[in-house]
Design a protein around this motif. Structure first.
Motif, PDB file in Angstrom:
ATOM      1  N   ARG A  97       0.808  -1.222   0.000  1.00 27.38           N
ATOM      2  CA  ARG A  97       0.000   0.000   0.000  1.00 27.38           C
ATOM      3  C   ARG A  97       0.844   1.276   0.000  1.00 27.38           C
ATOM      4  O   ARG A  97       0.611   2.209   0.800  1.00 27.38           O
ATOM      5  N   PRO A  98       1.843   1.387  -0.859  1.00 27.19           N
ATOM      6  CA  PRO A  98       2.737   2.560  -0.814  1.00 27.19           C
ATOM      7  C   PRO A  98       2.036   3.869  -1.135  1.00 27.19           C
ATOM      8  O   PRO A  98       2.466   4.935  -0.670  1.00 27.19           O
ATOM      9  N   GLU A  99       0.948   3.799  -1.905  1.00 29.14           N
ATOM     10  CA  GLU A  99       0.228   5.034  -2.241  1.00 29.14           C
ATOM     11  C   GLU A  99      -0.364   5.667  -0.979  1.00 29.14           C
ATOM     12  O   GLU A  99      -0.491   6.900  -0.892  1.00 29.14           O
ATOM     13  N   GLN A 100      -0.719   4.841   0.006  1.00 25.86           N
ATOM     14  CA  GLN A 100      -1.241   5.371   1.268  1.00 25.86           C
ATOM     15  C   GLN A 100      -0.173   6.176   2.010  1.00 25.86           C
ATOM     16  O   GLN A 100      -0.468   7.201   2.634  1.00 25.86           O
ATOM     17  N   ASN A 101       1.061   5.711   1.948  1.00 26.12           N
ATOM     18  CA  ASN A 101       2.148   6.440   2.614  1.00 26.12           C
ATOM     19  C   ASN A 101       2.378   7.793   1.978  1.00 26.12           C
ATOM     20  O   ASN A 101       2.618   8.791   2.684  1.00 26.12           O
ATOM     21  N   MET A 102       2.324   7.853   0.654  1.00 33.24           N
ATOM     22  CA  MET A 102       2.558   9.138  -0.006  1.00 33.24           C
ATOM     23  C   MET A 102       1.402  10.101   0.226  1.00 33.24           C
ATOM     24  O   MET A 102       1.608  11.309   0.366  1.00 33.24           O
ATOM     25  N   GLN A 103       0.188   9.563   0.316  1.00 34.50           N
ATOM     26  CA  GLN A 103      -0.945  10.422   0.653  1.00 34.50           C
ATOM     27  C   GLN A 103      -0.785  10.986   2.060  1.00 34.50           C
ATOM     28  O   GLN A 103      -1.035  12.170   2.303  1.00 34.50           O
TER      29      GLN A 103
END
Length: 354
Positions: A86-92
């Protein structure tokens, strides 16, 4: 933007004994850097050899703490594939932290692209032993040489990588937690819901005192009434009471953990009732006394899922599930780590391959 790349001419020796990696002590050959200057925006994205970053003694990050960061991992599957969880969650979440600290927002897709490019270059550093992974630390800090309180106009976005060992080299065991009654971590309206260096600095005093008493971490209570549970050190916290899974609601002073979110989604998919609400330490102690407190556990990137075997509440020792890991906690740990390392089918679409 195109990412320039300068590879090292002096690669470092990689750790030979992956059982002794520890956490955040060894770093790979390269790092990603990108600058922000007011009027020009984010520019000059580059991958360069890992090394020191020169700062002016008056750099604003050193004096006013304008800094935010993230933490995520890359996992190597048994088949040798490199997987992100879930790397997109970290960038969000990084951007939400940036917004709170008046830091210019990042292009999340580009930040992911930069992270993948860096991991791809240094993927030989990803350990292969059971439970090990590559820790990824994106962070942003102000570098203006100015001793004056105002938002930075010149910043650096950086990413560094660290191969890390299994958090539980001897197996997953319940931890002892001290409920903190002297210090507070955050208040609604403050910065408790973002990942900023100052949040962690404020926890060091309590954590140090708890460690001296033999406790793994502290459990923070709310800063106003000093009775509602917020989070545990670097973890969000859950309680299983009479079959219901309860976790403190996100009301502005608790970090919205990605493992927390994933745990809630997994538990609900199994048909369990998960409630996000205020829960007081007195309610937890009363449930323990009544025999309805079945399990307690924490969730976070580093630990994944940690069973809590004992809480120190004032002078009272609240033992949970006879100090043993519970069935819900064990299943959640097995399922999450199975998805992260590619051993379990990813029916949620959480895993991103390199």
């Amino acid at each position: 933007m195109n990412i320039s790349m300068q590879t090292t001419t002096a690669p470092k020796p990689k750790p030979q004994d992956e059982s002794k990696l520890g956490f955040g002590q060894v770093f790979t050959d390269h790092m990603f850097l990108m600058n922000y200057d007011e009027g020009e925006g984010w520019h000059d994205p580059r991958i360069v050899p890992y090394g020191k970053i020169e700062l002016d003694p008056a750099a604003m990050c050193l004096h006013y703490g304008q800094e935010v960061f993230e933490g995520l991992k890359a996992y190597r599957s048994a088949q040798g594939k490199v997987l992100f969880f879930r790397p997109e969650q970290n960038m969000q979440r990084l951007n939400k932290s940036c917004e709170r600290l008046c830091i210019p927002m990042l292009d999340e897709d580009f930040a992911l692209e930069a992270m993948k490019a860096l991991v791809n270059l240094d993927q030989d550093w990803i350990p292969r032993a059971e439970g090990t992974s590559l820790y990824i630390r994106p962070f942003v800090f102000a570098i203006d040489p100015a001793v004056g309180v105002h938002p930075g106009k010149h910043l650096i976005f950086a990413i560094i990588l660290s191969p890390v060992g299994a958090y539980y080299p001897e197996g997953i065991n319940p931890v002892r937690i001290l409920v903190e009654t002297t210090y507070v971590r955050a208040v609604r309206g403050g910065m408790g819901n973002v990942k900023s260096a100052g949040n962690y600095a404020s926890s060091l005093k309590a954590q140090g005192e708890a460690s001296k008493l033999g406790y793994s971490q502290v459990m923070w209570l709310d800063a106003i009434e000093r009775k509602y549970i917020e989070e545990v050190g670097a973890m969000n916290v859950f309680f299983v009471v009479d079959g219901e899974v309860i976790t403190p609601a996100l009301e502005g002073s608790i970090l919205p953990g990605i493992t927390r979110l994933s745990s809630i989604e997994l538990l609900r998919s199994w048909g369990l009732t998960v409630t996000e609400r205020r829960i007081s330490i007195d309610e937890v102690a009363a449930a323990a006394a009544a025999g309805t407190l079945e399990e307690a556990f924490g969730t976070g990137t580093a630990v994944v899922v940690t069973p809590i075997g004992e809480l120190k509440v004032g002078q009272e020792d609240v033992v949970i599930n006879n100090g043993r890991i519970g069935a819900v906690t064990q299943r959640l740990y097995d399922e999450l780590t199975g998805i992260q390392w590619g051993r379990t089918p990813d029916t949620f679409g959480w895993v991103t391959p390199l």
